[in-house]
Design a protein around this motif. Structure first.
Motif, PDB file in Angstrom:
ATOM      1  N   TYR A  30      10.376  23.697  25.256  1.00  0.00           N
ATOM      2  CA  TYR A  30      10.535  22.092  24.323  1.00  0.00           C
ATOM      3  C   TYR A  30      11.553  21.561  23.197  1.00  0.00           C
ATOM      4  O   TYR A  30      12.140  22.572  22.956  1.00  0.00           O
ATOM      5  CB  TYR A  30       9.239  22.437  23.598  1.00  0.00           C
ATOM      6  N   ALA A  31      11.543  21.196  23.341  1.00  0.00           N
ATOM      7  CA  ALA A  31      12.343  20.506  22.384  1.00  0.00           C
ATOM      8  C   ALA A  31      11.820  20.268  20.626  1.00  0.00           C
ATOM      9  O   ALA A  31      10.771  19.793  21.171  1.00  0.00           O
ATOM     10  CB  ALA A  31      13.117  19.117  22.616  1.00  0.00           C
ATOM     11  N   VAL A  32      12.841  21.093  19.601  1.00  0.00           N
ATOM     12  CA  VAL A  32      11.968  21.068  18.447  1.00  0.00           C
ATOM     13  C   VAL A  32      12.219  20.494  17.380  1.00  0.00           C
ATOM     14  O   VAL A  32      13.762  20.994  17.309  1.00  0.00           O
ATOM     15  CB  VAL A  32      11.113  22.650  18.142  1.00  0.00           C
ATOM     16  N   THR A  33      11.851  19.723  16.538  1.00  0.00           N
ATOM     17  CA  THR A  33      12.413  19.788  15.026  1.00  0.00           C
ATOM     18  C   THR A  33      11.569  20.122  13.713  1.00  0.00           C
ATOM     19  O   THR A  33      10.048  19.780  13.983  1.00  0.00           O
ATOM     20  CB  THR A  33      12.460  18.124  15.475  1.00  0.00           C
ATOM     21  N   ALA A  34      12.389  20.683  13.550  1.00  0.00           N
ATOM     22  CA  ALA A  34      11.603  22.093  12.313  1.00  0.00           C
ATOM     23  C   ALA A  34      12.381  21.105  10.717  1.00  0.00           C
ATOM     24  O   ALA A  34      13.096  20.491  10.685  1.00  0.00           O
ATOM     25  CB  ALA A  34      11.896  23.056  12.386  1.00  0.00           C
ATOM     26  N   VAL A  35      10.653  20.890   9.881  1.00  0.00           N
ATOM     27  CA  VAL A  35      10.674  19.954   8.824  1.00  0.00           C
ATOM     28  C   VAL A  35      10.767  20.806   7.388  1.00  0.00           C
ATOM     29  O   VAL A  35       9.340  21.833   7.822  1.00  0.00           O
ATOM     30  CB  VAL A  35       9.985  19.347   8.670  1.00  0.00           C
ATOM     31  N   CYS A  36      12.347  21.479   7.730  1.00  0.00           N
ATOM     32  CA  CYS A  36      11.871  22.462   5.954  1.00  0.00           C
ATOM     33  C   CYS A  36      12.006  21.531   4.784  1.00  0.00           C
ATOM     34  O   CYS A  36      12.534  20.962   4.619  1.00  0.00           O
ATOM     35  CB  CYS A  36      12.985  23.571   6.124  1.00  0.00           C
ATOM     36  N   ARG A  37      11.779  22.777   3.340  1.00  0.00           N
ATOM     37  CA  ARG A  37      11.866  22.405   2.081  1.00  0.00           C
ATOM     38  C   ARG A  37      14.077  21.934   1.725  1.00  0.00           C
ATOM     39  O   ARG A  37      14.077  23.398   2.503  1.00  0.00           O
ATOM     40  CB  ARG A  37      11.262  22.519   1.595  1.00  0.00           C
ATOM     41  N   PRO A  38      14.071  21.072   1.254  1.00  0.00           N
ATOM     42  CA  PRO A  38      15.323  21.065   0.800  1.00  0.00           C
ATOM     43  C   PRO A  38      15.678  22.756   0.593  1.00  0.00           C
ATOM     44  O   PRO A  38      15.140  22.467  -0.623  1.00  0.00           O
ATOM     45  CB  PRO A  38      15.366  20.192  -0.056  1.00  0.00           C
ATOM     46  N   HIS A  39      16.462  23.108   0.655  1.00  0.00           N
ATOM     47  CA  HIS A  39      17.238  23.905   0.653  1.00  0.00           C
ATOM     48  C   HIS A  39      16.817  25.248   0.670  1.00  0.00           C
ATOM     49  O   HIS A  39      16.246  26.764  -0.406  1.00  0.00           O
ATOM     50  CB  HIS A  39      17.633  24.418  -1.327  1.00  0.00           C
ATOM     51  N   SER A  40      15.473  25.438   1.242  1.00  0.00           N
ATOM     52  CA  SER A  40      14.517  26.604   1.035  1.00  0.00           C
ATOM     53  C   SER A  40      15.214  28.140   2.017  1.00  0.00           C
ATOM     54  O   SER A  40      16.414  28.475   2.617  1.00  0.00           O
ATOM     55  CB  SER A  40      13.893  26.588   2.675  1.00  0.00           C
ATOM     56  N   LYS A  41      14.703  28.811   0.663  1.00  0.00           N
ATOM     57  CA  LYS A  41      15.043  30.398   1.191  1.00  0.00           C
ATOM     58  C   LYS A  41      15.035  31.035   2.405  1.00  0.00           C
ATOM     59  O   LYS A  41      15.529  32.090   2.563  1.00  0.00           O
ATOM     60  CB  LYS A  41      14.580  31.203   0.059  1.00  0.00           C
ATOM     61  N   ARG A  42      14.238  30.191   3.251  1.00  0.00           N
ATOM     62  CA  ARG A  42      13.711  30.915   4.120  1.00  0.00           C
ATOM     63  C   ARG A  42      14.070  30.594   5.344  1.00  0.00           C
ATOM     64  O   ARG A  42      13.960  30.922   6.989  1.00  0.00           O
ATOM     65  CB  ARG A  42      12.341  31.327   4.850  1.00  0.00           C
ATOM     66  N   MET A  43      14.861  29.100   5.439  1.00  0.00           N
ATOM     67  CA  MET A  43      15.914  28.642   6.671  1.00  0.00           C
ATOM     68  C   MET A  43      15.862  29.704   7.387  1.00  0.00           C
ATOM     69  O   MET A  43      16.078  28.810   8.961  1.00  0.00           O
ATOM     70  CB  MET A  43      16.356  27.312   6.207  1.00  0.00           C
ATOM     71  N   GLY A  44      16.491  30.415   7.058  1.00  0.00           N
ATOM     72  CA  GLY A  44      17.088  31.852   7.827  1.00  0.00           C
ATOM     73  C   GLY A  44      16.413  32.254   8.821  1.00  0.00           C
ATOM     74  O   GLY A  44      17.041  32.944   9.281  1.00  0.00           O
ATOM     75  N   ASN A  45      15.268  31.827   8.887  1.00  0.00           N
ATOM     76  CA  ASN A  45      14.012  32.780   9.253  1.00  0.00           C
ATOM     77  C   ASN A  45      14.335  31.753  11.029  1.00  0.00           C
ATOM     78  O   ASN A  45      13.633  32.770  11.563  1.00  0.00           O
ATOM     79  CB  ASN A  45      12.539  32.621   8.875  1.00  0.00           C
ATOM     80  N   LEU A  46      14.641  30.919  10.761  1.00  0.00           N
ATOM     81  CA  LEU A  46      14.722  30.113  12.375  1.00  0.00           C
ATOM     82  C   LEU A  46      16.271  30.448  13.367  1.00  0.00           C
ATOM     83  O   LEU A  46      17.252  31.089  12.651  1.00  0.00           O
ATOM     84  CB  LEU A  46      14.835  28.309  11.194  1.00  0.00           C
ATOM     85  N   LEU A  47      15.526  30.089  14.090  1.00  0.00           N
ATOM     86  CA  LEU A  47      16.529  30.173  15.422  1.00  0.00           C
ATOM     87  C   LEU A  47      17.538  29.486  15.112  1.00  0.00           C
ATOM     88  O   LEU A  47      17.335  27.814  14.952  1.00  0.00           O
ATOM     89  CB  LEU A  47      15.172  30.307  16.140  1.00  0.00           C
ATOM     90  N   GLN A  48      18.840  29.957  15.727  1.00  0.00           N
ATOM     91  CA  GLN A  48      20.101  29.389  15.829  1.00  0.00           C
ATOM     92  C   GLN A  48      19.657  29.199  17.787  1.00  0.00           C
ATOM     93  O   GLN A  48      20.809  29.809  18.329  1.00  0.00           O
ATOM     94  CB  GLN A  48      21.259  29.782  15.272  1.00  0.00           C
TER      95      GLN A  48
END
Length: 306
Positions: A30-48
Motif C-alpha cells: 500500500y502507499a501510505v500518507t501519515a498525518v503527524c502533528r507538527p514537530h512531533s517528537k515521535r515522528m522518528g518512529n516512522l519508517l523511511q
C-alpha cells in the motif's frame, strides 16, 4: 507508485498501533500518507520508505489537507486522539474536541475519495464491565474519554452513511507493542526489568486479562479495511485470557528470571475491572482474522529477542 496500488491515509501514525499498521500496509504494497502533528517528537518512529509520505498537520486543521492531497485515496484510518491518559481523560473540553476532530476526519475522507473510514475505539466505551465484551452489548461509559469515544464512533457512523462511505469502528482492549506509552503495565514492567530492578511490586494480579500484540492488531485493521462490514463494531483482543500475574511472570521470565515479583503488595484501583475479554467472533467471521502472535513472542519481539 505502481499502477493499481491502493492509497491509505492515517492520522495518529506514531503510536503503537499506527506504526505497526504502517509496517503492515507497506508490507502489502500500500502507499501510505501519515498525518503527524507538527514537530512531533515521535515522528522518528516512522519508517523511511518511498511508499510512505509524511504530512504535518494539527488535529484541528484536518480540513486544510483537502487542498494539499490528491483525491484518489481508498482507506482512511483515524487513530489520532488528544487526552488518552491520566487526568486528561476527564478533560471534558478536550474530549469534546476529539469528537469534532473525528467528524472532520470523515469529511476529509470524503473529499479525498476514500471509500472506507476506520476509527479506533476503546474498551472504555463499554464502561465498567467484568466479563466478555461483545460488540453489540449496551455501553455505559463512566469517564469523559469513554463517552467521547462512544460519541465519536456513533456520530462518525451516521455521517459516513450520509456521505456514502463504509464505516467500521474498532474497540481496542489491552494492546501492547513498540511505541506504546511507558505508563502501561506491560511497558513499565519491561522498563524496570531492563533497567536491572531486582524486585517489583504489584497487586495480587488476579485479574483475568486479554492482551493483543500491536502487529496482530495491525493485521486486523488491514483486514477490516479490506473485508469489513459497513456499520460494524469490532472488539480487538486475542480472544484468549490469562491471569494478569501470569502475563507479568512471563515478562519477568524472558528478561530476568531471577527478579522477585511481589504480588499483593499494591492495592487494586477503586472499582478495578477483574475480567476483561474480547469477543472476536464477528471480526473472525467477517475478515478471517485470528491472532497469530503469542504474548511471549510479542514480548521477545518488543525487546529485540525475537
Amino acid at each position: 507508485m505502481v499502477m493499481g496500488t491502493k492509497k491509505i491515509i492515517i492520522t495518529g501514525p506514531t503510536g503503537a498501533v499506527g506504526t505497526a499498521l504502517i509496517s503492515e500496509l507497506l508490507e502489502y504494497n500500500y502507499a501510505v500518507t501519515a498525518v503527524c502533528r507538527p514537530h512531533s517528537k515521535r515522528m522518528g518512529n516512522l519508517l523511511q520508505r518511498d511508499e510512505l509520505t509524511v504530512v504535518e498537520c494539527e488535529l484541528g486543521s484536518l480540513k486544510t489537507l483537502t487542498n494539499k492531497l490528491s483525491r484518489d485515496y481508498d482507506y482512511f484510518f483515524h487513530f489520532a486522539w488528544d487526552g488518552t491518559y491520566g487526568d486528561s481523560r476527564q478533560d471534558i473540553v478536550l474530549q469534546q474536541k476529539n469528537i469534532q476532530y473525528t467528524l472532520d476526519a470523515v469529511y476529509l475522507a470524503k473529499e479525498l475519495g476514500c471509500k472506507v473510514f476506520i476509527g479506533a475505539g476503546s474498551q472504555s466505551e463499554f464502561g465498567h464491565i467484568d466479563g466478555v465484551l461483545h460488540p453489540d452489548m449496551p455501553c455505559n461509559p463512566d469517564n469523559g474519554y469513554g463517552i467521547a469515544k462512544l460519541a465519536a464512533g456513533s456520530l462518525s457512523r451516521i455521517l459516513c452513511q450520509q456521505l456514502g462511505i463504509r464505516h467500521e469502528w474498532c474497540r481496542i482492549l489491552s494492546m501492547y507493542g513498540k511505541g506504546d506509552s511507558e505508563q502501561t503495565l506491560v511497558m513499565s514492567t519491561i522498563k524496570k526489568l531492563l533497567n536491572g530492578d531486582k524486585e517489583l511490586d504489584f497487586t495480587k494480579g488476579d485479574q483475568v486479562w486479554d492482551y493483543i500484540y500491536s502487529a496482530d492488531a495491525a493485521r486486523a485493521f488491514r483486514l477490516v479495511a479490506e473485508k469489513g462490514r459497513s456499520g460494524a463494531i469490532y472488539c480487538f483482543g486475542s480472544g484468549k485470557t490469562r491471569l494478569l500475574r501470569d502475563y507479568i511472570t512471563a515478562i519477568r521470565d524472558i528478561i530476568n528470571p531471577s527478579a522477585k515479583l511481589n504480588f499483593g503488595t499494591l492495592p487494586y484501583y477503586p472499582n478495578q475491572v477483574m475480567h476483561l475479554e474480547a469477543d472476536i467472533s464477528n471480526l473472525t467471521a467477517d475478515t478471517g482474522w485470528k491472532p497469530q502472535i503469542s504474548f511471549e513472542d510479542g514480548i521477545r519481539d518488543l525487546i529485540g529477542k525475537g
